[in-house]
Design a protein around this motif. Structure first.
Motif, short mmCIF file in Angstrom:
data_model
loop_
_atom_site.label_atom_id
_atom_site.label_comp_id
_atom_site.label_asym_id
_atom_site.label_seq_id
_atom_site.Cartn_x
_atom_site.Cartn_y
_atom_site.Cartn_z
N UNK A 51 0.83 -1.21 0.00
CA UNK A 51 0.00 0.00 0.00
C UNK A 51 0.86 1.25 0.00
N UNK A 52 1.92 1.25 0.80
CA UNK A 52 2.83 2.40 0.86
C UNK A 52 3.52 2.60 -0.49
N UNK A 53 3.92 1.49 -1.12
CA UNK A 53 4.57 1.59 -2.44
C UNK A 53 3.61 2.17 -3.48
N UNK A 93 3.52 7.55 5.24
CA UNK A 93 4.22 7.74 6.51
C UNK A 93 5.06 9.01 6.45
N UNK A 94 5.35 9.57 7.62
CA UNK A 94 6.15 10.80 7.68
C UNK A 94 7.50 10.56 7.00
N UNK A 95 7.84 11.47 6.10
CA UNK A 95 9.10 11.36 5.38
C UNK A 95 10.24 11.93 6.23
N UNK A 96 11.39 11.29 6.17
CA UNK A 96 12.55 11.76 6.91
C UNK A 96 13.16 12.97 6.21
N UNK A 97 13.80 13.83 6.99
CA UNK A 97 14.48 14.99 6.41
C UNK A 97 15.76 14.52 5.74
N UNK A 98 16.32 15.38 4.91
CA UNK A 98 17.56 15.04 4.20
C UNK A 98 18.69 14.72 5.19
N UNK A 129 16.10 -0.92 2.10
CA UNK A 129 15.36 -1.74 3.06
C UNK A 129 15.03 -0.94 4.31
N UNK A 130 16.02 -0.26 4.83
CA UNK A 130 15.86 0.45 6.10
C UNK A 130 14.96 1.68 5.96
N UNK A 131 15.01 2.33 4.82
CA UNK A 131 14.28 3.59 4.64
C UNK A 131 13.03 3.44 3.79
N UNK A 132 12.60 2.23 3.54
CA UNK A 132 11.42 1.99 2.70
C UNK A 132 10.21 2.75 3.24
N UNK A 133 9.63 3.59 2.40
CA UNK A 133 8.46 4.35 2.78
C UNK A 133 8.75 5.63 3.53
N UNK A 134 10.00 5.78 3.97
CA UNK A 134 10.35 6.95 4.78
C UNK A 134 11.15 7.98 4.00
N UNK A 135 11.67 7.57 2.85
CA UNK A 135 12.46 8.49 2.02
C UNK A 135 12.37 8.06 0.57
N UNK A 136 12.50 9.02 -0.30
CA UNK A 136 12.45 8.80 -1.74
C UNK A 136 13.74 8.12 -2.20
N UNK A 137 13.62 7.12 -3.07
CA UNK A 137 14.79 6.39 -3.56
C UNK A 137 15.80 7.28 -4.25
N UNK A 138 15.32 8.30 -4.96
CA UNK A 138 16.21 9.22 -5.66
C UNK A 138 17.07 9.99 -4.66
N UNK A 139 16.45 10.44 -3.57
CA UNK A 139 17.18 11.17 -2.54
C UNK A 139 18.22 10.27 -1.88
#
Length: 151
Positions: A51-53, A93-98, A129-139
């Protein structure tokens, strides 16, 4: 409560409130979830990760479309994409800052013993794996590349 149930309730509420902007975004989410369910099989429920994906994919599409519309000076279409993006991001989910992503990637580089760009795949695998859903893959990729090349 499953995401689809929440979306259905929010659609009803948006219809009653005559909030067409929110309704448009919610319908886009519902359509994407139904499509993902159909691909998986009607009897199977979607996992939370799936769902997050789906939501991330929708958000990415909206951002890319908004950028194109802005470049073409189509403010009317740009505004629609941005309104839908706000609705979609409300379910992510809340996205992590840079800075938070940098700290986690730095930690992963230390843990894996990565020394340069040749270790990018190893670091990216763990980071995704660790940041799935919490940060953009490009970032994540940009940060990992910068840290591994030493720029």
């Amino acid at each position: 409560m499953a995401l689809q149930e929440k979306i259905d309730q929010d659609i009803k509420a948006a219809m009653l409130a005559k909030d067409n902007t929110r309704l448009r975004g919610l319908r886009a989410i519902k359509a994407a979830i139904l499509l993902a369910k159909a691909e998986k099989g009607p009897a199977e429920a979607l996992s939370e990760d799936t769902e997050v994906k789906v939501l991330q994919k929708l958000a990415k599409q909206r951002k890319e479309s908004a950028t194109i519309y802005q470049e073409q000076k189509r403010d009317d279409l740009y505004q629609i994409e941005m309104e839908e993006l706000v609705v979609i991001e409300g379910f992510l989910p809340k996205q992590l800052s840079r800075e938070e992503v940098e700290n986690i990637v730095n930690q992963l580089i230390s843990e894996t013993g990565a020394t340069g760009p040749k270790d990018m795949g190893k670091v990216m695998g763990l980071a995704n794996q660790k940041l799935a859903g919490k940060a953009d893959g490009k970032t994540i990729s940009e940060i990992a590349k910068t840290l591994l090349t030493g720029n």
